[in-house]
Motif scaffolding. Sequence first.
Motif, short mmCIF file in Angstrom:
data_model
loop_
_atom_site.label_atom_id
_atom_site.label_comp_id
_atom_site.label_asym_id
_atom_site.label_seq_id
_atom_site.Cartn_x
_atom_site.Cartn_y
_atom_site.Cartn_z
N LYS A 20 69.24 37.39 58.45
CA LYS A 20 70.00 37.47 57.18
C LYS A 20 70.74 36.15 56.92
O LYS A 20 70.82 35.71 55.77
N GLY A 24 69.97 34.09 53.73
CA GLY A 24 71.11 33.91 52.83
C GLY A 24 71.43 32.45 52.59
O GLY A 24 71.68 32.04 51.45
N LYS A 42 74.53 35.57 45.79
CA LYS A 42 73.82 36.56 46.61
C LYS A 42 73.49 35.99 47.98
O LYS A 42 73.59 36.67 48.99
N GLN A 46 74.71 37.42 51.56
CA GLN A 46 73.75 37.78 52.59
C GLN A 46 74.02 36.99 53.88
O GLN A 46 73.91 37.54 54.98
N ASN A 47 74.39 35.75 53.74
CA ASN A 47 74.73 34.93 54.90
C ASN A 47 75.93 35.54 55.62
O ASN A 47 75.93 35.67 56.85
N GLU A 49 76.95 38.68 55.55
CA GLU A 49 76.52 39.95 56.17
C GLU A 49 75.76 39.67 57.47
O GLU A 49 75.92 40.39 58.46
#
Length: 85
Positions: A20, A24, A42, A46-47, A49
Amino acid sequence: MNTNDAKHSGSVDKAKGHAKEVIGATKEKVGRLIGDDELEAKGHLQNAEGKKDRLKGEIKEGIEDAKAKVKAGVEAVKDKIQGHH
């Protein structure tokens, strides 16, 4: 969950998190390069997360390692106590 399952779970979390993070970061950079603020945002999310998942995996592995060391220590103490009787 036994130690191997928990360690495996930690390894899976770390791998998913790392993936991820890479995806990300890539989305973030591409978004920045092409001027797509939404893609960049986004990617940033994502990075983040991914970092959370990776750290969760590292924590799980650390806990399992600590539990294994404590168990080994307890067993060593038991052996010494039983050896003196």
